[in-house]
Scaffold this active site. Structure first.
Site, mmCIF file in Angstrom:
data_model
loop_
_atom_site.group_PDB
_atom_site.id
_atom_site.type_symbol
_atom_site.label_atom_id
_atom_site.label_comp_id
_atom_site.label_asym_id
_atom_site.label_seq_id
_atom_site.Cartn_x
_atom_site.Cartn_y
_atom_site.Cartn_z
ATOM 1 N N LYS A 85 0.785 -1.257 -0.040
ATOM 2 C CA LYS A 85 0.013 -0.062 -0.048
ATOM 3 C C LYS A 85 1.028 1.271 0.003
ATOM 4 O O LYS A 85 0.560 2.359 -0.463
ATOM 5 C CB LYS A 85 -0.742 0.079 1.297
ATOM 6 C CG LYS A 85 -2.059 -1.284 1.132
ATOM 7 C CD LYS A 85 -2.973 -0.992 2.193
ATOM 8 C CE LYS A 85 -2.421 -1.184 3.595
ATOM 9 N NZ LYS A 85 -2.011 -2.641 3.672
ATOM 10 N N CYS A 175 -12.004 0.622 16.922
ATOM 11 C CA CYS A 175 -10.998 -0.067 16.597
ATOM 12 C C CYS A 175 -9.935 0.061 17.756
ATOM 13 O O CYS A 175 -9.011 -0.997 18.141
ATOM 14 C CB CYS A 175 -10.099 0.118 15.351
ATOM 15 S SG CYS A 175 -9.498 2.020 15.199
ATOM 16 N N MET A 176 -9.655 1.160 18.511
ATOM 17 C CA MET A 176 -8.752 1.268 19.547
ATOM 18 C C MET A 176 -9.089 1.676 20.831
ATOM 19 O O MET A 176 -8.304 1.617 21.759
ATOM 20 C CB MET A 176 -7.515 2.418 19.153
ATOM 21 C CG MET A 176 -6.842 2.126 17.827
ATOM 22 S SD MET A 176 -6.000 0.513 17.770
ATOM 23 C CE MET A 176 -4.997 0.774 19.296
ATOM 24 N N MET A 342 -6.751 -5.666 16.397
ATOM 25 C CA MET A 342 -8.139 -5.703 16.464
ATOM 26 C C MET A 342 -8.755 -7.053 16.906
ATOM 27 O O MET A 342 -9.881 -7.285 17.429
ATOM 28 C CB MET A 342 -8.705 -5.455 15.032
ATOM 29 C CG MET A 342 -8.212 -4.039 14.531
ATOM 30 S SD MET A 342 -8.413 -2.900 15.886
ATOM 31 C CE MET A 342 -7.281 -1.450 15.222
ATOM 32 N N GLY A 379 -4.364 1.103 13.943
ATOM 33 C CA GLY A 379 -4.786 0.858 12.679
ATOM 34 C C GLY A 379 -5.075 2.152 11.964
ATOM 35 O O GLY A 379 -4.861 1.828 10.562
ATOM 36 N N GLN A 380 -4.763 3.225 12.070
ATOM 37 C CA GLN A 380 -4.977 4.452 11.328
ATOM 38 C C GLN A 380 -3.778 5.382 11.472
ATOM 39 O O GLN A 380 -3.193 5.507 12.365
ATOM 40 C CB GLN A 380 -6.160 5.268 11.583
ATOM 41 C CG GLN A 380 -7.446 4.427 11.473
ATOM 42 C CD GLN A 380 -8.983 4.987 11.760
ATOM 43 O OE1 GLN A 380 -9.302 5.870 11.068
ATOM 44 N NE2 GLN A 380 -9.165 4.933 12.934
#
Length: 749
Positions: A85, A175-176, A342, A379-380
């Site tokens: 990515k 998610c967190m 996750m 995740g971000q």
């Protein structure tokens, strides 16, 4: 051909990761755009736009276009490597065919193009109308960990300091939030105490609920290099076999939802076999059960319900493997690093599982030293820097403050120059409750930015009507499932089409400059927020003019000083490849809570988030998932990512190579279940839950293999919304949904 651990580790880490990602290292087509040249007009540095790893990227620009990207060898995170990515960023920045380039408003049921003034005036008019007629809590904003630090700070100031509502949430709640809850309850402060350099110092990796090879491939590459070059061991705890297992020495394929039982059983063995560090426990911890303090003997008594033999009945594991895992983790000759994401957080016991992971480190004293740390993976790109640190949650304020704390409200009111009563003292709605309030009509207006809830919310059928009825503003770069419901669409600048700051997993704050102009009339989200704030009449609170990104950051930085998450001046980040906070006297902090690394600790170890400087070891019961398989719905469904796509694939589907590699989602089925149901790879099957149903292709074998009775579906495909099927039950503490476990039935379509 299946790689063995031995043959896998013989390969270089970089090549191994690229092979796992389906990339041919000799194929350069993804690494640059069609117009790439060996010559560029300029290079700029930036953190990657995708996951929370925070890899450094060098962006090559020629004729105001991104013509190539490459890994930044000077960045300590990735040291020049990128995943598939990351390498696709050049192609992404030139994927303009589907870009949103003009503001749009809905007229007579249809979206039509308009100008910025008309669109922004409509937003301000609607928000003012609802605020005046129904009160501040009638309007809301939903953002994400993809917003920059500056954007998050302005949103917090706008909603909590100007409008006077706590109706600000972000998709980091999905998610967190459970990782946050685990850190706060155990240590009193959020975010890891260690850093990525612990990878190179670890002798034992305990990876639980994380498919690093696909979700954090560059960190996985660092783990592979460490394992390949030394006598290092890896324990993998996961219900599903993934590419990450190729480096594992001990596989713990536990039943979904049995994480707490497994971790309690490991704790039992550690205590029972005298593998604890009793001196560390006495000096630096308390033990608690149901809110009451207990001693070590009482904790051991609690754990008797989780002996390896008893836990085996819950987890489905061999008791010998549980004992082996405990001995490997607690081996005094090894430094032990826990890594999770996750698979742990997205459960209704997410906070409890996080606590139980921390317990292992506190019981053995393997914490706050090189190679030994609990390190949750993010995740971000700015889920830490923007969502957690700035506080774009209903209950938070900037610099890890909370709205329920009067002193914190007073500090921010003084900082913002407002009356303290303007900031509500109680949180309003967490994410799922916010969308329920939208369903009821209690929230009249919603502004969505850098996220796609129509695809990412669990049990979406339940929330569809609310999105149809609410006045919905969406800021985005491409059309999404959410823009389908929008009354106003604002075209946004993406990544290096603007300037900003992200904060990554290891507390590293990183700056990126604007490298190219956004296409058409697209504008940065920050500009959009400031314009609407001024049109609402709050211009005095948002006076930034000459260099808003710098001015806003410096204003935010002031409120971090002295809090334990101190930030450096803006120019320091422009010059460096990021700094890990707290930054005091120009020095970053690699390791928190321990002297001399942490400037807030005078000597030894002090968990200064707690009043007495001691962390808490919790006795947590294993309660299992919200929904378990039964005769009617006999399968467990789990969801997640693939390496080629990120979140809802809004961006990655614009890159031809990534789209071609994995063009649609599928359901992974164990071969025993497939044989029993006469299902072959490629067959269309129907998944049905108590909430919805979905048809998609079956996949038997390949990159992931769930255990019998379990199914796995990647959630990136907007044409096949698996979140019509998932459950929206949440962890009662963190309010994070249980994406990883729900009950379904399956049949051929």
């Amino acid at each position: 051909m299946k790689l063995t651990r031995r043959s896998f580790l013989k390969a270089s880490a970089a090549a191994a990761v690229m092979t796992a990602a389906g990339i041919n290292p000799k194929d350069k087509s993804l690494f640059s755009t069609a117009n790439a040249s060996n010559e560029v007009d300029k290079w700029t540095k930036a953190p990657c736009r995708f996951c929370g790893t925070g890899c450094g990227v060098l962006v090559g620009v020629k004729d105001d276009k991104v013509v190539t990207v490459k890994g930044d060898k000077k960045n300590p995170v990735n040291k020049g490597f990128l995943c598939v990515k990351g390498y696709s960023l050049g192609k992404l920045m030139n994927a303009t065919e589907n870009r949103l380039t003009k503001p749009q408003i809905r007229r007579n049921g249809r979206l039509v193009e308009t100008d910025w003034e008309t669109a922004l005036n409509l937003i301000a008019k609607k928000y003012r109308k609802y605020i005046d007629n129904y009160g501040p809590d009638s309007v809301s904003i939903y953002s994400s960990g993809q917003s920059t630090v500056q954007e998050g700070y302005v949103l917090s100031k706008l909603m909590k300091g100007a409008i006077g509502t706590n109706n600000l949430e972000c998709n980091a709640r999905l998610c967190m939030a459970s990782a946050v809850g685990g850190y706060l309850t155990t240590f009193g402060k959020d975010e890891p105490m260690g850093c990525y350099d612990d990878i190179e110092n670890a002798d034992l990796f305990f990876i639980i609920g994380a498919n690093m090879a696909e979700c954090h491939p560059i960190l996985y590459a660092r783990v592979v290099r460490r394992v390949r070059n030394s006598d290092v061991k890896v324990i993998m705890a996961d219900p599903r076999e993934t590419r990450t297992h190729k480096i594992s020495d001990l596989d713990l394929f536990m039943k979904p939802g049995s994480d707490v039982a497994l971790l309690n059983a490991i704790s039992y063995v550690i205590i029972d076999e005298g593998l604890i560090d009793e001196d560390f426990i006495n000096k630096h911890t308390h033990l608690k059960q149901n809110g009451k303090e207990i001693n070590l003997d009482e904790f051991k008594s609690f754990l008797k319900d989780y002996t390896p033999k008893k836990a085996a009945k819950i987890t489905g594991l061999d008791p010998k493997d549980i004992r082996k895992a405990a001995r490997m983790f607690a081996d005094p000759k090894r430094e032990s690093l826990s890594l999770w994401t996750m698979g742990v957080n997205q459960q209704v016991q997410g906070v409890f599982i996080n606590n139980a992971i921390h317990n292992l480190h506190l019981l053995t004293g393997k914490i706050c030293r090189p190679g030994s740390s609990p390190l949750s993976l993010t995740g971000q790109p700015s889920a830490c820097g923007t969502a957690r640190e700035v506080g774009t949650f209903t209950h938070k304020l900037p610099a890890h403050r909370i709205v329920a704390n009067k002193k914190h409200r007073e500090e921010m009111a003084k900082h913002w120059g407002i009356d303290v009563d303007k900031i509500p003292s109680k949180p309003s709605y967490h994410t799922m409750a916010m969308f329920e309030a939208i369903n009821r009509g209690d929230i009249k207006a919603l502004w969505v930015t850098t996220t796609n809830p129509a695809q990412s919310l669990p049990n979406f059928n339940k929330y569809r009507k609310g999105l149809e009825d609410v006045f919905l503003v969406v800021s985005d770069v491409y059309p999404t499932e959410t823009t389908k419901y929008a009354d106003v669409i604002l075209p946004s600048a993406m990544w290096v089409e603007k300037e900003g700051v992200f904060g990554n997993t290891e507390r590293r704050t990183q700056h990126f400059e604007k490298a190219v102009d956004a296409p058409g009339d697209a504008k940065p989200d920050l500009w959009q927020f400031l314009e609407v704030a001024r049109k609402l009449g709050y211009g005095d609170l948002f006076p930034y003019k000459d260099h808003p990104e710098r001015e806003i950051f410096e204003e935010y930085r002031e409120c971090t000083l002295g809090t334990g998450k101190d930030l450096a001046p803006y120019d320091a980040y422009r010059q460096k490849r990021g700094l890990m906070w707290p930054v005091v006297d120009g020095n970053e902090t690699a390791r928190r809570y321990v002297a001399p690394d942490d400037p807030y600790v005078k000597e030894g170890i002090e968990f200064y988030g707690k009043p007495d400087g001691k962390a808490i070891i919790y006795a947590r019961e294993n309660k299992g998932p919200a929904e378990s398989p039964d005769e009617k719905y006999p399968f467990v469904l789990s969801t997640g990512r693939v390496v080629e796509h990120w979140h809802t694939a809004t961006m990655t589907m614009q890159v031809p190579e990534l789209k071609k590699a994995v063009s649609e989602t599928y359901v992974e089925i164990h071969e025993d279940d497939a044989r029993r149901l006469n299902i072959r790879s490629g067959d269309i099957v129907k998944l049905i839950s108590r909430r919805g149903e979905l048809e998609l292709k079956a996949k038997i074998g390949g990159r992931g293999v769930p255990q019998p009775g379990m199914l796995f579906v990647p959630f990136f495909d907007r044409k096949r919304l698996i979140n019509l099927v998932t459950i929206d039950a949440v962890d009662p503490s963190s309010k994070e949904p249980e994406y990883k476990i729900c009950a379904v039935k399956m049949r051929k379509a």
